[in-house]
Scaffold this motif. Sequence first.
Motif, PDB file in Angstrom:
ATOM      1  N   ILE A   5      25.741  13.206 100.754  1.00 31.74           N
ATOM      2  CA  ILE A   5      26.657  13.012 101.869  1.00 31.74           C
ATOM      3  C   ILE A   5      25.808  12.583 103.055  1.00 31.74           C
ATOM      4  O   ILE A   5      24.845  13.271 103.416  1.00 31.74           O
ATOM      5  N   ALA A   6      26.130  11.447 103.642  1.00 33.81           N
ATOM      6  CA  ALA A   6      25.305  10.876 104.704  1.00 33.81           C
ATOM      7  C   ALA A   6      25.779  11.315 106.078  1.00 33.81           C
ATOM      8  O   ALA A   6      26.978  11.476 106.323  1.00 33.81           O
ATOM      9  N   TYR A   7      24.807  11.502 106.960  1.00 35.37           N
ATOM     10  CA  TYR A   7      25.110  11.804 108.359  1.00 35.37           C
ATOM     11  C   TYR A   7      24.310  10.859 109.242  1.00 35.37           C
ATOM     12  O   TYR A   7      23.098  10.704 109.074  1.00 35.37           O
ATOM     13  N   ILE A  37      24.695   8.946  94.002  1.00 33.34           N
ATOM     14  CA  ILE A  37      26.073   8.626  94.362  1.00 33.34           C
ATOM     15  C   ILE A  37      26.341   9.131  95.781  1.00 33.34           C
ATOM     16  O   ILE A  37      26.010  10.276  96.116  1.00 33.34           O
ATOM     17  N   LEU A  38      26.895   8.262  96.627  1.00 27.02           N
ATOM     18  CA  LEU A  38      27.223   8.620  97.996  1.00 27.02           C
ATOM     19  C   LEU A  38      28.698   9.000  98.050  1.00 27.02           C
ATOM     20  O   LEU A  38      29.575   8.160  97.859  1.00 27.02           O
ATOM     21  N   ILE A  39      28.967  10.268  98.330  1.00 27.78           N
ATOM     22  CA  ILE A  39      30.337  10.775  98.321  1.00 27.78           C
ATOM     23  C   ILE A  39      31.060  10.468  99.626  1.00 27.78           C
ATOM     24  O   ILE A  39      32.194   9.977  99.637  1.00 27.78           O
ATOM     25  N   SER A  40      30.402  10.801 100.763  1.00 29.94           N
ATOM     26  CA  SER A  40      31.035  10.637 102.072  1.00 29.94           C
ATOM     27  C   SER A  40      29.997  10.247 103.111  1.00 29.94           C
ATOM     28  O   SER A  40      28.794  10.413 102.900  1.00 29.94           O
ATOM     29  N   GLU A  41      30.498   9.735 104.234  1.00 24.71           N
ATOM     30  CA  GLU A  41      29.635   9.386 105.364  1.00 24.71           C
ATOM     31  C   GLU A  41      30.259   9.924 106.642  1.00 24.71           C
ATOM     32  O   GLU A  41      31.465   9.819 106.846  1.00 24.71           O
ATOM     33  N   ASN A  57      28.999  19.215 111.404  1.00 22.54           N
ATOM     34  CA  ASN A  57      29.561  20.423 110.800  1.00 22.54           C
ATOM     35  C   ASN A  57      30.494  20.086 109.638  1.00 22.54           C
ATOM     36  O   ASN A  57      30.531  20.786 108.627  1.00 22.54           O
ATOM     37  N   LYS A  58      31.245  18.991 109.780  1.00 22.07           N
ATOM     38  CA  LYS A  58      32.112  18.545 108.689  1.00 22.07           C
ATOM     39  C   LYS A  58      31.279  18.139 107.474  1.00 22.07           C
ATOM     40  O   LYS A  58      31.617  18.462 106.327  1.00 22.07           O
ATOM     41  N   ALA A  59      30.191  17.414 107.736  1.00 22.62           N
ATOM     42  CA  ALA A  59      29.315  16.967 106.652  1.00 22.62           C
ATOM     43  C   ALA A  59      28.703  18.165 105.931  1.00 22.62           C
ATOM     44  O   ALA A  59      28.635  18.199 104.694  1.00 22.62           O
ATOM     45  N   LEU A  60      28.262  19.151 106.698  1.00 22.30           N
ATOM     46  CA  LEU A  60      27.651  20.346 106.100  1.00 22.30           C
ATOM     47  C   LEU A  60      28.671  21.122 105.276  1.00 22.30           C
ATOM     48  O   LEU A  60      28.354  21.636 104.196  1.00 22.30           O
ATOM     49  N   SER A  61      29.893  21.198 105.792  1.00 17.66           N
ATOM     50  CA  SER A  61      30.956  21.898 105.065  1.00 17.66           C
ATOM     51  C   SER A  61      31.241  21.221 103.730  1.00 17.66           C
ATOM     52  O   SER A  61      31.388  21.887 102.694  1.00 17.66           O
ATOM     53  N   THR A  69      23.720  16.943  98.576  1.00 14.92           N
ATOM     54  CA  THR A  69      22.576  16.939  99.486  1.00 14.92           C
ATOM     55  C   THR A  69      22.914  16.127 100.721  1.00 14.92           C
ATOM     56  O   THR A  69      23.469  15.039 100.625  1.00 14.92           O
ATOM     57  N   LEU A  70      22.587  16.672 101.896  1.00 14.45           N
ATOM     58  CA  LEU A  70      22.778  15.932 103.143  1.00 14.45           C
ATOM     59  C   LEU A  70      21.648  14.926 103.276  1.00 14.45           C
ATOM     60  O   LEU A  70      20.479  15.278 103.212  1.00 14.45           O
TER      61      LEU A  70
END
Length: 221
Positions: A5-7, A37-41, A57-61, A69-70
């Motif tokens: 998950i990318a931030y 695989i990239l799930i979300s950004e 905080n949304k990404a961490l959740s 993995t962030l």
Amino acid sequence: MKKYIAYYRVSTQRQSLGLQAQQANVSNFIQSSMDNILISEYSEKESGKSNNRIELNKALSECKQQGATLIIAKLDRLSRNISFAFELKQSGIEFLALDLPQFNTLTLAVFMGLAQQERELISTRTKAALKVKKEQGYKLGRPNASFTNEQINNASIRRKEIADNNNNTKRAKLMIAALIKSTKNKSEIARQLNENGFRTAKDKLFNAKAIDRIVKRYSLY
């Protein structure tokens, strides 16, 4: 398959190119392996000094929910305060900074272990030193105390030992050893350490001279 998950973070509205560069770095990493695989950004415009960020905080959740993995393009995009990264370790969330791949969850565990060890050593050494002084008849804090050459020399050796075992020095040494693999520019290494919250044994900002001293002292080349 490794889930990410990318931030992304930029400090101002004008740094759109910085955001695009971060996205490109993450995209290149994801495409470098069929297992990635990239799930979300998630992205936001916020100062690196602030640790209370809605999108982060949304990404961490979601990382917790997905067991992902962030991933961040640069460590300072996560936070300029390195203590915040330590909080991530305690939360159980893995993260990867593409500019410092050696600085990951495992490295944080080493740093945290060193910090705990240093606290215990300081406490033990302080108590032992005070006990010896009292047994020798010294009155601590005596303004007119005189010292022999041997005592002065021992004090000098002791100061060096304290510097070598200082928690700040230990953590900086590990980071410098990782950074020096990609750059020999000591000013750049100092900049990265300062931006990520590292400080010298005397709690000062790093400069090229301080980096050079640590490199030579511990033969980090």
